[in-house]
Scaffold this active site. Sequence first.
Site, short mmCIF file in Angstrom:
data_model
loop_
_atom_site.label_atom_id
_atom_site.label_comp_id
_atom_site.label_asym_id
_atom_site.label_seq_id
_atom_site.Cartn_x
_atom_site.Cartn_y
_atom_site.Cartn_z
N ARG A 129 34.91 52.42 76.94
CA ARG A 129 34.21 53.47 77.71
C ARG A 129 33.57 54.53 76.82
O ARG A 129 34.08 54.83 75.74
CB ARG A 129 35.19 54.09 78.73
CG ARG A 129 35.68 53.06 79.72
CD ARG A 129 36.65 53.62 80.72
NE ARG A 129 36.03 54.57 81.62
CZ ARG A 129 36.70 55.26 82.54
NH1 ARG A 129 38.01 55.10 82.65
NH2 ARG A 129 36.08 56.09 83.33
N GLN A 176 34.78 65.08 84.62
CA GLN A 176 35.57 65.02 83.38
C GLN A 176 34.86 65.76 82.26
O GLN A 176 35.50 66.52 81.51
CB GLN A 176 35.80 63.56 82.97
CG GLN A 176 36.65 62.80 83.96
CD GLN A 176 36.80 61.34 83.60
OE1 GLN A 176 36.33 60.89 82.54
NE2 GLN A 176 37.46 60.58 84.45
N ASP A 327 35.21 57.46 93.29
CA ASP A 327 36.24 56.43 93.07
C ASP A 327 36.44 55.54 94.29
O ASP A 327 37.25 54.61 94.24
CB ASP A 327 37.57 57.11 92.71
CG ASP A 327 37.51 57.77 91.35
OD1 ASP A 327 36.68 57.36 90.51
OD2 ASP A 327 38.29 58.72 91.12
N LYS A 354 33.17 53.00 84.61
CA LYS A 354 34.53 53.34 85.05
C LYS A 354 35.53 52.37 84.37
O LYS A 354 35.18 51.74 83.39
CB LYS A 354 34.62 53.26 86.58
CG LYS A 354 33.77 54.33 87.28
CD LYS A 354 34.31 55.71 87.02
CE LYS A 354 33.44 56.78 87.66
NZ LYS A 354 33.83 58.12 87.25
N ARG A 402 41.56 49.97 90.90
CA ARG A 402 40.93 50.09 92.22
C ARG A 402 40.29 48.78 92.68
O ARG A 402 40.16 48.53 93.87
CB ARG A 402 39.93 51.24 92.24
CG ARG A 402 40.61 52.59 91.98
CD ARG A 402 39.77 53.77 92.39
NE ARG A 402 40.19 54.97 91.69
CZ ARG A 402 41.26 55.72 92.00
NH1 ARG A 402 42.01 55.41 93.05
NH2 ARG A 402 41.58 56.79 91.30
C1 S3P Z 1 37.91 62.61 87.59
C2 S3P Z 1 36.54 62.53 87.61
C3 S3P Z 1 35.80 61.29 87.92
C4 S3P Z 1 36.70 60.23 88.57
C5 S3P Z 1 38.02 60.13 87.90
C6 S3P Z 1 38.75 61.44 87.94
C7 S3P Z 1 38.55 63.88 87.24
O1 S3P Z 1 35.29 60.75 86.71
O2 S3P Z 1 36.05 58.99 88.56
O3 S3P Z 1 38.82 59.13 88.51
O4 S3P Z 1 39.76 64.03 87.46
O5 S3P Z 1 37.84 64.77 86.74
P1 S3P Z 1 33.89 61.26 86.12
O6 S3P Z 1 34.01 62.68 85.85
O7 S3P Z 1 33.69 60.47 84.86
O8 S3P Z 1 32.89 60.90 87.17
#
Ligand code: S3P
Length: 448
Positions: A129, A176, A327, A354, A402
């Site tokens: 990733r 994130q 998600d 993902k 998932r």
């Molecule tokens: C999350 C943000 C999402 C999500 C992940 C949890 C978080 O990812 O898909 O399961 O806790 O900030 P991205 O920020 O990469 O979209």
Amino acid sequence: MAHSATPRPLTARVSGPLSGRAEVPGDKSISHRALILGTLAAGETRIAGLLEAEDVLNTAAAMRAFGAEVTVTADSTWSVHGVGVGGLAEPADVLDFGNSGTGSRLVMGMMATTPVSAIFTGDASLRRRPMGRVLEPLKLFGAEADARDGGRMPLTLRGARDPLPVEHHVAVASAQVKSALLLAALNAPGRSRISQSALTRDHTEKMLAAFGARIEVEPLAGGGEAVTVMGEAELRPANVEVPRDPSSAAFPLVAGLLVPGSEVSIPAVLLNPRRIGLLYALREMGAHVEVTNRRQSGGEEIADLIVRASSLNGIEIPPEWAPSMIDEYPILSVAAAFAQGRTVMRGLEELRVKESDRLAAMASGLKAIGVQVEELADGLIIEGMSGSVPGGGTIATQMDHRIAMSFLIAGLATRAPVTVDDTAMIATSFPEFETLMRELGAQFVETA
Ligand code: S3P
């Protein structure tokens, strides 16, 4: 945390009506953040309802490596004795985040403005990733990173000795990345301002405020918002109550919709407006989901859900809903396969990075159970089969919890059983999944 080399396949078979209460575990996003902010506060943070799944346990281990004392009592209350902003110790060994993009990226932000070095790695999925999306903006604070080609793990991050405040626009619709930068800002001098056009989940902002950080959120004229954090912050410990995870609730929820005659209740689920796009989408498709007893818990809105089996119709999912249900597209795709008519989902290029390439994984999985699906560069077009999906076939989980859970739910309502090739990854987010679904009446059989 390493998984055994032997895969654990499982087969889901058509089931009688599902009924009962599905008490899903704590929210994954909030659980990671509670451990991290507990570490950055000086003193004891207590956390009730923490998700005790592999992803979060890996973050807990990382917090110990940075010097926090993290313990759990017999009644599952977690205690974090934090070291304070700027007080992180240098981890003595490589940090292994297993399958968790969230844990690893948030921790990169947490340490980026403290002069310690750490080596980050993870499982084969996480090592594929992209981390450049976090590392590049963290360099603006003065951090240095050395990653494999394409910004991948294993990587070394050196926190800044003399951090700088940062103004940065996050182009990717990722909570994130935003959160990593907000955490980095805590130990930079002065104000840092992080803006984003997408309205991604806001748990970091909310929790920072609860831990006493000085933080302001302002809407942007053209949409989106900017978050300003006052640096050299002193965080005070807090008591965190983690609400139940809507992204885990999605599985018994859709199961209740698809298996004829079902009625399932899912109590005390987090209903943060930035997390409940799936609920809107399913309701627009004709789902009977009652939302009752709305209340506040731990600074977040929660409610009880009651779901009844429903005939669904295909719809076009507005691309701007994506951040609020990012998600949930795998399980929504399963719901769409059982609906009458076509469902179109677009604006989903993020799904390609993902735990697996979820557009490819869902397209091939749906084809394997007899559903017509077109894979677009940024989405899926699914031809619904009005409740009668053939099933059969074995689904490649591709190290994605998932994908595994979505097809096990599909198999409860398809004509022929559905096998997923490996269920081991489910433990990264929802270890109780199999037991909880069986208690509702799901027929899962071990596959030889
Ligand atoms: C999350 C943000 C999402 C999500 C992940 C949890 C978080 O990812 O898909 O399961 O806790 O900030 P991205 O920020 O990469 O979209």
